[in-house]
Design a protein around this motif. Sequence first.
Motif, short mmCIF file in Angstrom:
data_model
loop_
_atom_site.label_atom_id
_atom_site.label_comp_id
_atom_site.label_asym_id
_atom_site.label_seq_id
_atom_site.Cartn_x
_atom_site.Cartn_y
_atom_site.Cartn_z
N LEU A 1 5.01 -21.99 -15.68
CA LEU A 1 5.34 -22.10 -13.78
C LEU A 1 6.21 -20.83 -13.57
CD1 LEU A 1 4.48 -26.14 -13.27
CD2 LEU A 1 3.08 -23.70 -12.87
N SER A 2 7.28 -21.50 -14.33
CA SER A 2 9.01 -20.52 -13.92
C SER A 2 8.36 -18.89 -14.50
CB SER A 2 9.32 -20.60 -14.49
OG SER A 2 9.66 -20.83 -15.95
N SER A 3 7.54 -17.90 -15.20
CA SER A 3 7.21 -17.46 -15.50
C SER A 3 7.51 -16.12 -14.33
CB SER A 3 5.75 -16.62 -16.48
OG SER A 3 5.80 -17.96 -17.55
N ILE A 4 6.52 -16.51 -13.19
CA ILE A 4 7.41 -15.02 -12.01
C ILE A 4 8.53 -15.15 -11.57
CG2 ILE A 4 4.90 -14.86 -11.65
CD1 ILE A 4 5.43 -16.33 -9.56
N ASN A 5 9.43 -16.19 -12.15
CA ASN A 5 10.73 -16.19 -11.62
C ASN A 5 11.93 -15.53 -12.43
OD1 ASN A 5 9.47 -19.09 -10.78
ND2 ASN A 5 9.73 -18.45 -8.85
N GLN A 6 11.41 -14.96 -12.11
CA GLN A 6 12.79 -13.72 -13.46
C GLN A 6 12.32 -12.72 -13.48
OE1 GLN A 6 12.25 -14.60 -17.80
NE2 GLN A 6 10.42 -16.37 -16.86
N PHE A 7 13.26 -11.29 -13.16
CA PHE A 7 12.73 -10.10 -13.76
C PHE A 7 12.61 -9.81 -15.19
CE2 PHE A 7 13.75 -8.49 -9.71
CZ PHE A 7 13.16 -6.87 -10.43
N TYR A 8 12.02 -9.01 -15.64
CA TYR A 8 10.99 -8.54 -16.61
C TYR A 8 12.12 -6.58 -17.69
CZ TYR A 8 8.57 -12.29 -17.32
OH TYR A 8 8.27 -13.63 -17.50
N THR A 9 11.93 -6.84 -19.18
CA THR A 9 12.78 -5.24 -18.75
C THR A 9 11.75 -4.43 -19.81
OG1 THR A 9 14.82 -5.77 -19.07
CG2 THR A 9 14.11 -3.90 -20.46
N TYR A 10 11.17 -3.97 -19.24
CA TYR A 10 9.78 -2.79 -20.09
C TYR A 10 10.31 -2.20 -20.85
CZ TYR A 10 5.24 -0.12 -20.57
OH TYR A 10 4.24 0.55 -21.76
N GLU A 11 9.80 -1.58 -21.70
CA GLU A 11 10.68 -0.60 -23.33
C GLU A 11 9.38 -0.24 -23.84
OE1 GLU A 11 12.18 -1.62 -27.34
OE2 GLU A 11 14.28 -2.26 -26.23
N GLY A 12 9.49 0.82 -23.47
CA GLY A 12 8.77 2.43 -23.58
C GLY A 12 8.72 3.19 -24.47
N LYS A 13 8.61 4.11 -24.57
CA LYS A 13 8.14 5.30 -25.34
C LYS A 13 9.95 5.77 -25.20
CE LYS A 13 4.23 6.10 -26.54
NZ LYS A 13 2.73 7.53 -25.60
N ASN A 14 10.24 6.30 -26.53
CA ASN A 14 11.74 6.91 -26.80
C ASN A 14 12.63 6.02 -25.85
OD1 ASN A 14 10.43 9.27 -27.86
ND2 ASN A 14 9.97 9.96 -25.51
N ASN A 15 12.52 4.53 -25.96
CA ASN A 15 14.05 4.13 -25.61
C ASN A 15 13.41 3.75 -23.57
OD1 ASN A 15 13.85 2.51 -28.43
ND2 ASN A 15 15.53 4.38 -28.54
N LYS A 16 12.64 3.99 -23.53
CA LYS A 16 12.74 4.47 -21.98
C LYS A 16 13.01 2.66 -20.98
CE LYS A 16 13.78 8.38 -21.16
NZ LYS A 16 14.91 9.52 -20.19
N CYS A 17 13.63 2.12 -20.55
CA CYS A 17 13.54 0.80 -19.57
C CYS A 17 13.61 1.18 -18.44
CB CYS A 17 14.09 -0.33 -20.63
SG CYS A 17 14.74 -0.58 -22.15
N ILE A 18 12.79 -0.01 -17.81
CA ILE A 18 12.39 -0.29 -16.58
C ILE A 18 12.38 -1.51 -16.12
CG2 ILE A 18 9.88 0.73 -16.24
CD1 ILE A 18 10.74 1.72 -13.46
N ASP A 19 13.07 -2.39 -15.26
CA ASP A 19 13.59 -3.74 -14.77
C ASP A 19 11.92 -3.81 -14.08
OD1 ASP A 19 14.92 -3.92 -16.41
OD2 ASP A 19 16.70 -3.70 -14.74
N ILE A 20 11.49 -4.83 -14.49
CA ILE A 20 9.75 -5.09 -13.41
C ILE A 20 10.25 -6.96 -13.21
CG2 ILE A 20 9.03 -5.73 -15.83
CD1 ILE A 20 6.68 -4.07 -14.37
N VAL A 21 9.40 -6.94 -11.65
CA VAL A 21 8.94 -7.78 -11.06
C VAL A 21 7.84 -8.21 -11.20
CG1 VAL A 21 9.95 -7.72 -8.38
CG2 VAL A 21 10.04 -9.76 -9.82
N PHE A 22 7.06 -9.37 -11.24
CA PHE A 22 6.25 -9.34 -10.14
C PHE A 22 5.48 -10.59 -9.13
CE2 PHE A 22 6.04 -8.58 -14.97
CZ PHE A 22 5.11 -7.70 -15.00
#
Length: 734
Positions: free
Chosen positions: A314-335
């Motif tokens: 239920l609380s999964s959407i109540n937070q930010f996530y960090t997407y970690e892609g190739k070459n350690n490129k990271c970006i925060d994502i919220v749903f």
Amino acid sequence: MARMANVIILWHMHQPYYVNPVSDVAILPWVRLHAIKDYYDMVKILDFFPNMRVNFNLVPSLLVQIKQYVNKEITDTFLEYTKRDSHVLSERDKTFILKNFFLSKWDRLIKPYPRYQELYNKRGTMGSYEEIKEAVIHFSNQEIMDLQVWFNLSWFGAYYKQHDEGIKSLIAKGRDFTAKDKALVIEKQYEIMSLIIDKYKELQDRNQIECSTTPFYHPILPLICNTDVASESSSGIHLPEQFQHTEDARGQLIMAIKYFEEVFGKKPAGIWPAEGAVSDEAIQVIAETGISWIASDQDILRMTLQKQNKKMELSSINQFYTYEGKNNKCIDIVFRDKHISDKIGFDYKDWETDSAVDNLLATMESIVDNLEETPNMPLIPIILDGENAWEYYPNNGWDFLYKVYERLSSHRNIIPITISQYLKQNTQSKKRITSIYPGSWINNNFNIWIGHEEDNSAWDLLRKVRADLVQWQTMKEIGITISEEKRLDLAWKELYIAEGSDWNWWYGNDHSSKNDKEFDELYRQHLLNIYEILGIVAPNEVFVPIKKVSQTKPAKEISSIISPDIDGRVTDFYEWQGAGCYDTQKITDAYLEKNLINKFFYGYDESNIYLRVDFNNLLEYMSEDKDLSLIVYFLAPSQGKVRIPLAGNCSETFFYWNKGKKYELSESSSIISMFQRILELKVPIADIGAEKGSSFKFILAVEKQSKEIERWPIGNVVDFEIPKEMDLISNWIV
């Protein structure tokens, strides 16, 4: 200790690029009308709540058009019809106004105003062709004037309706408007549009709002990167030939970031991908630009976790996530919280305002009460369209938003915040995602934009046109001139516009509107513009409508062979009797501001194709415009065109063959034309490479100073077969 949470509200502001750059005319008025109704009010209301924090996603294709309106660089068809003197309107002008000036939500923008409702009833509430034809006769000049004013006046937002003395006085007056009243309405529209961008910048600079952006022309980024990704979220989907151009996705992103910085003085921290659409490749491209955060939909998170055999809490959407892609490129994502966002977008409009606000706050408070302790402050992400919902609300949603902001501004447990402020304050490590489920915020797939026959045809055409553009560019790489570089830039701009999501929104059977034909026509016009800019011949597919259900039908099919005298007159009543005919007066649409062609007829005999064009006041146009031409594009059995300068008796004709993507002037054409009262044209079948039994296809266009100003038939091509045997009897339709 009472639990607390931040609430993130993100309003997404978007309109497609309605403008045909060739004419600088927008086919639809929604940028202008939503500007005066929504884009200003949505930010102005925050002046009443200095403690409120809100996020706005502003798509560059919208901002560009607002600035173009303000600078008087563009207009739109509806605005031009508004400006016209109601006392000198033609029957077609009145038909357009009566058809289109009730394109408003009836119960919110028409019914509240007695005079507007009166005019609506008189026109006919169905707006059928028969109703409008009858209404044209009975509407007085004053009633047309009142309709011109009310259509524009009703679209003003709540703030100007309540606080601007000029707008208030016109609403109170209600009827019998004057040219001065109409001019005031138009003046106030430009006044509001001139305030919008500066107002967003003002509130951004005082840190009350955060502005983010979207790839420039609102493309579905995952599909631009690779259309085959659609099969990952829709097994069994029928796809077009692969379109795979990550470089275009990157180009649209870089253009958007650069434009945002020019407008707002700094780079955006965040991106709302068009339609919340994401894929691993698309996110990787975004992360490489240095963007800090993106947002998508709750169902994308659910499917992503399911893909990783994890349970959606239920609380999964109540937070930010960090997407970690190739070459350690990271970006925060919220749903986004789909339940709350959709309640605002679709449900609360039918509630009593106080009950809706109470329910919204109670829902958020219930979430807060049931949240577990986390390293970072929990959040409630509310993300939805910032313009489309409000015309369904009383008072354009002003009362609802006012009370929501009032409650949140003083709430002790639910604290509004901008996204970058939240990320700056909450620095503890976030849950990581290394792969995301590809899809959009609509049914967590891409089926709106790909898979249907019409969608796939649009993608196939886009791929073909892009290949032709790249081929031209490759040929010019060595020794390209400054002029050619400018043309190349314009051509790529047209391609990026065509990559926007909105065209495919209307293809297929998912959505339909009264403007399906206009959207189809404008999509193909942008692609056609590429060929005209580069000076090469466009393929037939660009001229053929993609939207099948809205194709314009001829008023009359060919019923017998004809052999008219080419003298520019109706020499005999029967000489065009067996011809096919299109009547443009019955094709009322928003694509063209005015049309020169009234009707056109076509037919054949054993040796020739015949064309007759009836004009609206051609002699008057000739006196005003010295550089008009009629163009007949032959699409089959071979490609060519006839250009007839509309001057004098129009007897001068130029015939061009398609020779390897270039039109070359023929030196031996036997084509003849003549204008007196009508224009008549005879084209020998042998001259155009046709044979008996072959299919013959053509379209008509009018050009002014080499720029196309109208094309017929809208939403179709003229298509008939030349019989193998010219049987005078069997070809008659009885």
